[in-house]
Design an enzyme around this catalytic site. Structure first.
Site, short mmCIF file in Angstrom:
data_model
loop_
_atom_site.label_atom_id
_atom_site.label_comp_id
_atom_site.label_asym_id
_atom_site.label_seq_id
_atom_site.Cartn_x
_atom_site.Cartn_y
_atom_site.Cartn_z
N LYS A 228 0.81 -1.41 -0.10
CA LYS A 228 -0.03 -0.01 0.09
C LYS A 228 0.91 1.22 0.04
CE LYS A 228 -3.52 -2.45 0.92
NZ LYS A 228 -4.89 -2.77 -0.42
N HIS B 241 13.71 -6.31 -4.46
CA HIS B 241 13.66 -7.39 -5.23
C HIS B 241 13.68 -7.47 -6.61
CE1 HIS B 241 12.73 -9.35 -1.56
NE2 HIS B 241 11.72 -8.96 -1.31
N ASP C 3 14.89 -5.26 6.03
CA ASP C 3 13.83 -5.61 5.64
C ASP C 3 13.78 -7.20 6.25
OD1 ASP C 3 11.75 -7.06 3.58
OD2 ASP C 3 11.70 -4.92 3.00
N HIS D 275 12.74 -9.58 4.42
CA HIS D 275 12.92 -10.16 3.22
C HIS D 275 14.40 -10.14 2.76
CE1 HIS D 275 8.41 -10.19 3.55
NE2 HIS D 275 8.35 -11.27 3.01
N ASP E 169 9.02 -4.54 7.71
CA ASP E 169 8.10 -5.58 7.66
C ASP E 169 8.80 -6.61 8.56
OD1 ASP E 169 10.42 -6.19 6.16
OD2 ASP E 169 9.23 -7.02 4.29
#
Length: 486
Positions: A32, A177, A212, A214, A301
């Site tokens: 978002k 990414h 992060d 990830h 995150d």
């Protein structure tokens, strides 16, 4: 309460454009962009913007993005049209004679026909991974979104290189990414790689730090073969957690061997062991590698209660990593990234903007914030983390990771000596010319509306001086030196 630390003299450049937060991946998509607007509103309402130079983000040009990304991929993204628009153009053109069709629609109609004729078994969508999965949807304004995010990160590099700032911030960046010719993990254009490439025009060594949840696979892949960039990623790994890369023994290849550092962790990671390990590893990296600049991806995150991440960090724990990297006193760029519980993302990035300014924010959410209701029920900046969460990272396992990383780092040359064989050309040719080029004029026209909106949002009168930064090409709309005038 806002507390000021002993190092509050850093010059901070902050890049923002409210349009970046108005793009939508889709109603059900976890990414978002609205969280960027929410973070900005907190930054404004806490008064932090008064201590920074504020720049209005401009769109990166195709030639800039092409410094890393494949030309065919860039063309595809730049010419992308939503299915609704394709249907509209087809219907309009088939119902009208070509002689009365507006030129822009006629060109788009020709492009649609060309694509239809060229489509084979493997479509461009599947080749570039755009629109072929729920992760990377096509949406209206997709390329503009990428251009804004990338333009800000590139200009963060320029604000550092030209001495305009000690720390530069772009919370709309950090899309780690994206690959050279394909979208991945909600990311289409890798603004981080573009930022680092610009830094390498001047700096010999750049350290990339990623917190992060990830793995920063796109950035690691881009610099896997070089020793001029060290990529250091702290991330969740295992149990098929996305993207499935970033294992401890992934260290780089060739000249870049041991310059990719990965710190894989299991779910449940909490503040104390995370910060402890972070400091141990980064202090050794700084000692051995001695970078000229730090680029830090601050994906939120890894916070507790995130919808996709499995860590259990508090905002203060997350921010402690930013504060520690700042303590080394070298130029630093802070970028956004992941984060899917958006009210916590905005809290985090506002708090870390304060850290960049040497201010520790611990106040309640300002009641005049237009997103105030998002922060219920406590309306506090620091939310309570999950209780009774199992930290699956055992102390002995974390110690083994640190020991292994230390061993890898022992193989690299201390502050390796690099000779410049080819200095990349500037992304901004002819910037010293008196007359602005056509692209610059178009950029100014696009920004005129958003400039007025942002001036109003910041409470800056129309009579305030707006200046163009020759070095960065972004419009400076507020300077820290203007503080006494507000």
């Amino acid at each position: 309460m806002i507390q000021t630390d002993s190092d509050s003299s850093k010059r901070v450049a902050y890049f923002y454009n409210r349009f970046i937060g108005k793009f939508q991946y889709g109603k059900e998509h976890p990414m978002k962009p609205k969280r960027i607007i929410m973070a900005h509103n907190l930054i404004v309402n806490y008064g932090l913007f008064r201590q920074m130079d504020v720049y209005l983000i401009r769109e990166a040009q195709l030639q800039e993005i092409g410094k890393f990304h494949d030309p065919d991929y860039i063309i595809y993204l730049s010419q992308f049209m939503s299915q609704n628009k394709i249907n509209f153009v087809k219907e309009y053109c088939s119902a009208n004679n070509e002689s009365v069709i507006p030129e822009n629609l006629l060109e788009e109609f020709k492009l649609i026909i060309k694509w239809s004729q060229q489509q084979k078994v493997k479509t461009e969508n599947s080749e570039f991974k755009v629109g072929d999965s729920p992760d990377n949807p096509t949406f209206s304004g997709l390329f503009s979104y990428c251009q804004l995010s990338s333009g800000a990160s590139i200009d963060c590099a320029h604000s550092i290189l030209t001495g305009q700032a000690d720390i530069a911030i772009n919370w709309s960046g950090g899309l780690h990414h994206a690959k050279k010719k394909e979208a991945s993990g909600f990311c289409y254009i890798n603004d981080i790689v573009l930022c680092i490439l610009e830094l390498l025009r001047v700096y010999v060594r750049v350290l990339y730090v990623d917190i992060d949840c990830h793995h920063g696979d796109g950035v690691e892949e881009a610099f896997y073969l070089t020793n001029r960039v060290m990529t250091l990623s702290f991330h969740q790994y295992g149990d098929d957690f996305y993207p499935g890369t970033g294992q401890l023994n992934s260290v780089g290849v060739g000249v870049g061997r041991y310059y990719s550092v990965n710190v894989p962790m299991k779910p449940g990671m909490s503040d104390q062991p995370y910060i402890e390990m972070f400091k141990k590893i980064t202090s050794r990296v700084m000692q051995v590698y001695r970078p000229d600049c730090i680029v830090m991806q601050c994906g939120a995150d890894s916070l507790s209660l995130d919808k996709l991440g499995g860590f259990n960090l508090s905002i203060k724990g997350h921010g402690a990593c930013v504060e520690y990297m700042k303590s080394f006193g070298i130029p630093m760029i802070l970028l956004g990234g992941g984060g899917y519980t958006i009210q916590n993302v905005s809290r985090c990035w506002a708090y870390e903007t304060g850290i960049a300014l040497g201010q520790q924010i611990d106040q309640a959410i300002p009641s005049n914030d237009i997103y105030y209701d998002y922060y219920s029920p406590d309306y506090l900046l620091h939310f309570p983390i999950k209780q009774n969460v199992e930290n699956r990272n055992k102390t002995e396992d974390l110690n083994k990771i640190v020991a292994t990383v230390y061993d890898y780092l022992s193989h690299i040359e201390n502050a390796p000596g690099i000779h410049f064989h080819d200095v990349p050309f500037s992304f901004y040719p002819d910037m010293d010319e008196e007359n602005e080029d056509e692209n610059k004029e178009q950029m100014d026209q696009k920004q005129e509306v958003s400039l007025n909106e942002l001036e109003q949002e910041l409470g800056i009168s129309n009579s305030s001086k707006n200046e163009i930064s020759v070095q960065s090409n972004s419009r400076k709309i507020y300077s820290k030196s203007q503080q006494q005038d507000l």
